[in-house]
Design a protein around this motif. Structure first.
Motif, mmCIF file in Angstrom:
data_model
loop_
_atom_site.group_PDB
_atom_site.id
_atom_site.type_symbol
_atom_site.label_atom_id
_atom_site.label_comp_id
_atom_site.label_asym_id
_atom_site.label_seq_id
_atom_site.Cartn_x
_atom_site.Cartn_y
_atom_site.Cartn_z
ATOM 1 N N SER A 1 11.128 61.081 1.753
ATOM 2 C CA SER A 1 11.532 61.186 2.960
ATOM 3 C C SER A 1 11.963 62.304 3.529
ATOM 4 N N LEU B 1 20.018 57.670 3.632
ATOM 5 C CA LEU B 1 17.941 57.420 3.565
ATOM 6 C C LEU B 1 17.676 56.284 2.942
ATOM 7 N N LEU B 2 19.678 55.240 2.222
ATOM 8 C CA LEU B 2 19.130 53.468 1.977
ATOM 9 C C LEU B 2 19.801 53.003 2.751
ATOM 10 N N VAL C 1 13.629 57.846 -4.899
ATOM 11 C CA VAL C 1 13.465 58.308 -3.111
ATOM 12 C C VAL C 1 13.747 60.165 -3.020
ATOM 13 N N ARG D 1 16.918 52.354 5.092
ATOM 14 C CA ARG D 1 15.532 51.055 5.051
ATOM 15 C C ARG D 1 16.462 50.094 4.636
ATOM 16 N N LEU E 1 8.684 57.918 -7.751
ATOM 17 C CA LEU E 1 8.630 57.905 -6.224
ATOM 18 C C LEU E 1 8.478 56.508 -5.240
ATOM 19 N N SER E 2 9.443 55.971 -4.988
ATOM 20 C CA SER E 2 8.741 54.996 -3.483
ATOM 21 C C SER E 2 9.136 56.056 -2.380
ATOM 22 N N ARG E 3 10.113 57.105 -1.970
ATOM 23 C CA ARG E 3 9.782 57.246 -1.390
ATOM 24 C C ARG E 3 10.066 58.407 -1.503
ATOM 25 N N VAL F 1 18.913 58.501 -4.765
ATOM 26 C CA VAL F 1 18.257 59.512 -4.532
ATOM 27 C C VAL F 1 18.707 60.582 -5.025
ATOM 28 N N SER G 1 15.027 63.300 -0.895
ATOM 29 C CA SER G 1 14.877 63.787 0.106
ATOM 30 C C SER G 1 14.318 65.223 0.034
ATOM 31 N N ASP H 1 6.887 58.647 5.245
ATOM 32 C CA ASP H 1 6.991 58.281 3.743
ATOM 33 C C ASP H 1 6.085 59.498 3.721
#
Length: 524
Positions: A166, A307-308, A71, A311, A162-164, A10, A73, A319
């Motif tokens: 946020s 954030l982890l 991820v 999920r 990137l998977s997300r 992250v 942030s 997202d």
């Protein structure tokens, strides 16, 4: 989707500071394996996403952090965040229909164009709408197109898959969700970062409101007190903004992420301003942090770990890389085109040509009107922003403290006859300015500039001197308390031949001094 047992990174860029953690995410546990914190070199421009990404990639490589499925942030200040209540019947709508309603609501409320912006939403659950029906509460966010391009440029240059993408405030809310449900009240969370501070209101386990302030974590102990004062003012503004649209009692308590002396200073000041208890909150039991991780890094990276956790708990979130499916905006247009073709076949080519020409004319006029409305709305919002900044500054500058009047009151309380002497008087003024809409803090809607600017001044005095005996200093302190002008506290250890008092008052100009006992008045 983050798989069970997979190590995920992250990454957050908060001002000039890079913070990142790599953690193994299981079904019921998040274990942080590595972390990195670095300051951007002077030669790397923060506006150049590619240059920032190249620097970030080098730091992650040196730290041995994975880059697949990462991820990113971002701060609350990078997006427009709105809590929306969709009308009755929305609970039964599908994802596409809810997405369309969210996009329509956001287009009405935003001053920036939605074209190119990333729009996503998180469903919070059923809620009573203004008509008393069962509506649907959602938290909607829009990231401007320019910021989206910058984030993607950073990820590309850093070779992050990137998977997300946020918000840090959602990570804060996930860390406090269980605590909020267990306490059954509203929590105001304070998360101090290296470049900014997030203020998150968690209610019934979910984030209800969030804002960010440019108050970076201090780097020296001398700055802690001033920093705590600024954070407490921003916390008060956050709570007033939230309660202006959702009336209710004071927060159950103020939660400050972290531990240690710094967290205590911030928590005590925020709790005092909000007249609520405070607590230092660490990561929940499902999170394991490295033993050698410094406290400052634990608190700064806690939202990233959150954030982890979010999920892992499968919480609804935002997202901006993979937003929820919006409705097919071209579907209606295709239907009209097909209907026009059918009409042209039936009526003839002449009628089709005339209809198409008229439609093009109307669409051109509508587009011109939309553009003009957008330009006027942007100018009006810019005017309101300048108006608010000017009135905020004017209200703050208009606050004056009658220093001579207060000095007269203090000197008038020192006994004459050589039994006591005032050696030093230091004065300071603190002033907070907030906008109060018509209807007060419980007003259901805010329509700026309908309302008043409220100024809350506070003057502090450090009053030190000598006394022949302790009873003289005690009598002096008692007279100051009886005046109802100051709150009085003793500074340091009590001594028989000295006095050191701290006086605090909310009155910029004192009332006429209380006369001392007969034969004891006099200025020294």
């Amino acid at each position: 989707m983050i798989g069970s047992g997979r190590t995920v990174s992250v990454v957050e860029i908060d001002g000039p500071r890079l913070s990142a953690v790599a953690a193994r995410v299981g079904k019921d546990r998040v274990e942080v394996k590595r972390w990195v914190s670095a300051i951007r070199p002077d030669g790397v421009s923060g506006e150049d996403g590619a240059a920032v990404g190249a620097w970030v990639g080098g730091e992650l490589q040196r730290a041995g952090m994975p880059r697949s499925g990462a991820v990113m942030s971002v701060s609350r200040g990078d997006v427009v965040l709105k809590r929306l209540t969709l009308p009755a019947g929305s609970v039964a709508l599908g994802e596409g229909e809810i997405g369309g309603a969210v996009r329509l609501q956001m287009a009405r409320q935003l001053t920036v164009p939605l074209e190119g912006s990333a729009v996503d939403y998180a469903v919070l659950g059923p809620e009573r709408d203004e008509g008393g029906g069962s509506g649907l509460a959602v938290m909607a966010g829009a990231m401007p197109a320019e910021r989206v391009r910058w984030c993607l440029a950073v990820a590309s240059a850093a070779r992050l898959k990137l998977s997300r993408l946020s918000l840090r405030c959602f990570g804060v809310a996930s860390l406090l969700g269980e605590l909020s449900q267990r306490r059954g009240g509203t929590i105001l969370a304070v998360a101090v970062g290296w470049g900014s501070t997030e203020f998150v209101i968690v209610e019934d386990g979910q984030m209800a409101f969030a804002r960010a302030a440019d108050t970076p974590r201090p780097t020296s102990r001398a700055e802690v007190e001033d920093f705590a004062d600024r954070v407490s003012v921003e916390a008060k503004r956050t709570w007033m903004s939230y309660r202006s649209t959702r009336p209710g009692p004071a927060p159950e308590f103020v939660a400050v992420l972290g531990e240690g002396e710094f967290t205590r200073r911030v928590g005590e000041r925020c709790g005092s301003v909000l007249e609520a208890p405070w607590e230092a909150v660490g990561v929940p039991g499902v999170v394991k942090l490295p033993e050698g991780m410094p406290e400052s890094e634990r608190s700064a990276t806690a939202p990233l770990v959150g954030l982890l956790v979010e999920r892992m708990l499968a919480r609804s979130t935002l997202d901006f890389v993979n937003p929820k499916r919006m409705p097919d905006r071209a579907a209606r247009r295709r239907q009209l085109v097909l209907a026009g073709v059918f009409g042209a076949i039936v009526v003839g080519g002449g009628g089709h040509y005339l209809a198409k020409k008229e439609i093009a004319k109307v669409e051109s006029q509508a587009a011109s009107l939309r553009d003009e409305r957008a330009r006027l709305e942007e100018r009006y919002q810019a005017h309101l922003a300048r108006h608010a900044r000017l009135n905020h500054l004017k209200s703050w500058l208009d606050t004056r403290v009658d220093w001579l009047g207060h000095l007269s009151v203090l000197s008038g309380q020192v006994p004459a006859g050589g039994v006591a002497y005032a050696d030093e008087v230091q004065g300071r003024m603190y002033s907070s300015v907030a906008f109060m809409p018509d209807g007060g803090a419980n007003a259901r809607t805010i329509s700026y500039p309908k309302g008043d600017w409220i100024v809350q001044p506070r003057a502090e005095f450090d009053f030190e001197g000598r006394a022949l005996e302790r009873g003289v200093a005690t009598d002096l302190r008692a007279r100051l308390l009886q005046s109802d002008l100051y709150t009085v506290s003793t500074q340091g250890a009590e001594m028989s031949d000295r006095f050191a008092l701290r006086l605090i008052t909310a009155r910029p100009s004192p009332a006429p001094p209380t006369p001392p006992p007969p034969g004891e008045g006099g200025s020294r």
